[in-house]
Design a protein around this motif. Structure first.
Motif, short mmCIF file in Angstrom:
data_model
loop_
_atom_site.label_atom_id
_atom_site.label_comp_id
_atom_site.label_asym_id
_atom_site.label_seq_id
_atom_site.Cartn_x
_atom_site.Cartn_y
_atom_site.Cartn_z
N TYR A 128 0.83 -1.20 0.00
CA TYR A 128 0.00 0.00 0.00
C TYR A 128 0.87 1.27 0.00
O TYR A 128 0.66 2.18 -0.79
N CYS A 142 1.20 9.08 -4.90
CA CYS A 142 -0.02 9.91 -4.95
C CYS A 142 0.35 11.38 -5.06
O CYS A 142 1.50 11.77 -4.86
N PRO A 189 -13.04 -1.32 -0.83
CA PRO A 189 -12.90 0.13 -0.69
C PRO A 189 -14.12 0.78 -0.04
O PRO A 189 -15.26 0.41 -0.33
N GLU A 248 -12.19 6.02 0.28
CA GLU A 248 -11.00 5.49 -0.41
C GLU A 248 -11.17 5.60 -1.93
O GLU A 248 -10.24 5.97 -2.65
N THR A 249 -12.39 5.28 -2.39
CA THR A 249 -12.67 5.40 -3.83
C THR A 249 -12.53 6.87 -4.27
O THR A 249 -11.93 7.16 -5.30
N GLN A 282 -8.94 7.83 -4.46
CA GLN A 282 -8.26 7.24 -5.61
C GLN A 282 -8.43 8.18 -6.81
O GLN A 282 -7.49 8.42 -7.57
N GLN A 283 -9.65 8.74 -6.96
CA GLN A 283 -9.92 9.69 -8.05
C GLN A 283 -9.16 10.99 -7.83
O GLN A 283 -8.53 11.53 -8.74
N ALA A 293 -4.76 7.88 -4.84
CA ALA A 293 -4.49 6.92 -3.76
C ALA A 293 -4.49 5.50 -4.36
O ALA A 293 -5.07 5.27 -5.41
N GLY A 327 -5.05 1.84 -5.69
CA GLY A 327 -6.20 1.01 -6.03
C GLY A 327 -6.09 -0.30 -5.27
O GLY A 327 -5.04 -0.94 -5.28
#
Lengths: 161, 270
Positions: B129, B136, B194, B198-199, B202-203, B207, B209
């Motif tokens: 992770y 990021c 997720p 968290e989702t 990620q966008q 962050a 996947g």
């Protein structure tokens, strides 16, 4: 009073690592930057390990050392990136560590996932290569425990990190 | 969405650290007692960096959002006084349902094999992770990940070696290690499921996947368990809830002990 950057660097040689007092914070390689603006001094340091309790003490020691030279306006900032590595320790620092009885980090640091591997660490007392790892962890975050099979003495190794 | 995300990372670190701290004075031998407390110190260091960042994020929220963020009366009193929240406030004064750590991190120590199993699964997760989180676009999180990755690499070596040592050891150590792996396994699924935040992260900041992290994690876990002559557990029903604040009873006991002093004597210092 006019302060120069060089003076500040010189004064910092008096600030020791509280857990390994043989080393100054310059020997450790944790001072990233010194900026002097008139009577203000800003110092950036980088932690050795995230949770190292010595870092708070070191920040206070820096202020005390500079206060001893009449500098009251001191800012100490912490910078995480780039992450500290034992590659930044000075050669003089490694020599002092060995004299203090701690095997210095002599190879280039790299993060490997190799299991059950042991570094060839030289005994700081008798210089024998016949040593063995006792524990990956020691009394402080930065050290591992070894023993020497020649002189039979246990010793600490400052881990490559 | 960034505040719950940062809290989730911080809470994993704090809660695991507190669990490891429970081994102080109880390790099977002195060196391993010291090993766990050293690792705990690394986790608490990471928790501090993350809580400091979470406090900054919280303090820059508009006042009405601040008062809705947490249910704790103690925190609400600080917020309504106008004072900024600190890292300590977030650790010591939040209620259990506002913690977002995974259930795996709060699992009780039980015995040495269970402790090793939990650490191994979490260390392997953190390793892959943080390797991804370094990339990021949030410079604070990237720097914390870069710093932690070196420490977590060392933790993973330690826990992997113990899984192999116990699994490929005596009959008794083998069966105890297998039991610990099997019983801990249903808590690993949550790592890769997720949450909304968290989702969103990620966008927003790139962050990691969780699918990609999972495939690296499973490969590593398989390799170590095979080396340890242990069976890899089959797919199983997986517990979840920690990321949304639904925790096991075990967290309550831990927080009661950890938060007692600051709740009883607010602002107390050693």
């Amino acid at each position: 009073m006019i302060i120069t950057e060089q003076q500040v660097w010189d004064w910092l040689t008096d600030v020791k690592d509280p857990e390994v007092p043989a080393l100054s914070i310059l020997d450790l390689g944790i001072v990233r930057r010194v900026v002097v603006e008139e009577d203000k001094v800003a110092i950036t340091i980088t932690p050795t390990y995230s949770g190292c309790p010595a870092m708070d003490v070191i920040s206070i020691s820096i202020r005390m050392a500079l206060a001893g030279h009449g500098v009251k306006n001191v800012a100490v900032d912490m910078q995480l990136s780039p992450a500290w590595t034992t590659d930044w320790m000075t050669e003089d620092g490694k020599r002092k560590l060995k004299e203090y009885g701690i095997a210095p980090p002599n190879r280039k640091a790299f993060s490997s996932l190799g299991l059950f591997e042991e570094e060839g660490i030289t005994c700081p007392r008798c210089d024998s290569e016949d040593t063995e790892l006792v524990s990956r962890y020691g009394p402080t975050s930065c050290k591992a425990l070894y023993k020497c099979n020649s002189c039979k003495e246990p010793f600490e190794h400052f881990k490559c990190h | 969405m960034k505040l719950p995300y940062v809290l989730r990372l911080a809470d994993d670190a704090l809660i695991l650290s507190q669990r490891l701290g429970e081994w102080t004075g109880h390790g099977p031998i002195l060196e391993q007692d010291i090993a766990l407390t050293n690792a705990a110190l690394d986790h608490i260091g990471r928790a501090r960096s993350l809580y400091q960042y979470a406090a900054d994020l919280f303090n820059s929220l508009p006042q009405d959002e601040k008062s809705k963020a947490f249910t704790s009366v103690a925190l609400q009193q600080i917020v309504s006084s106008g004072a900024p929240l600190t890292e300590d406030n977030l650790a010591y004064l939040r209620d259990g349902w506002d913690f977002r750590n995974v259930l795996l991190a709060e699992r009780a120590n039980i015995d040495w094999a269970y402790t090793v199993a939990r650490n191994f699964f979490l260390d392997a997760f953190h390793y892959f992770y943080f390797t991804a989180l370094v990339k990021c676009s949030d410079t604070t999180l990237s720097a914390i990940a870069e710093k932690s990755l070196k420490e977590v690499t060392y933790h993973l070596k330690w826990s992997s070696e113990w899984v192999i040592r116990l699994g490929d050891g005596t009959d008794e150590s083998h069966s105890k290690m297998q039991e610990a792996i099997d019983e801990t396994w249903p808590y690993t699924g949550e790592l890769f499921q997720p949450s909304d935040y968290e989702t969103a992260m990620q966008q927003e900041i790139g962050a990691p996947g969780l699918d990609a992290v999972r495939s690296q994690w499973i490969e590593r876990v398989n390799a170590i368990l095979t080396e340890a002559t242990l069976n890899v557990p089959k797919e199983a029903w997986m517990h979840r809830g920690g990321k949304e604040g639904i925790h096991s009873e075990e967290l309550g006991y831990m927080l009661a002990e950890m938060q007692y002093m600051q709740r009883t004597y607010p602002g107390m210092e050693w």
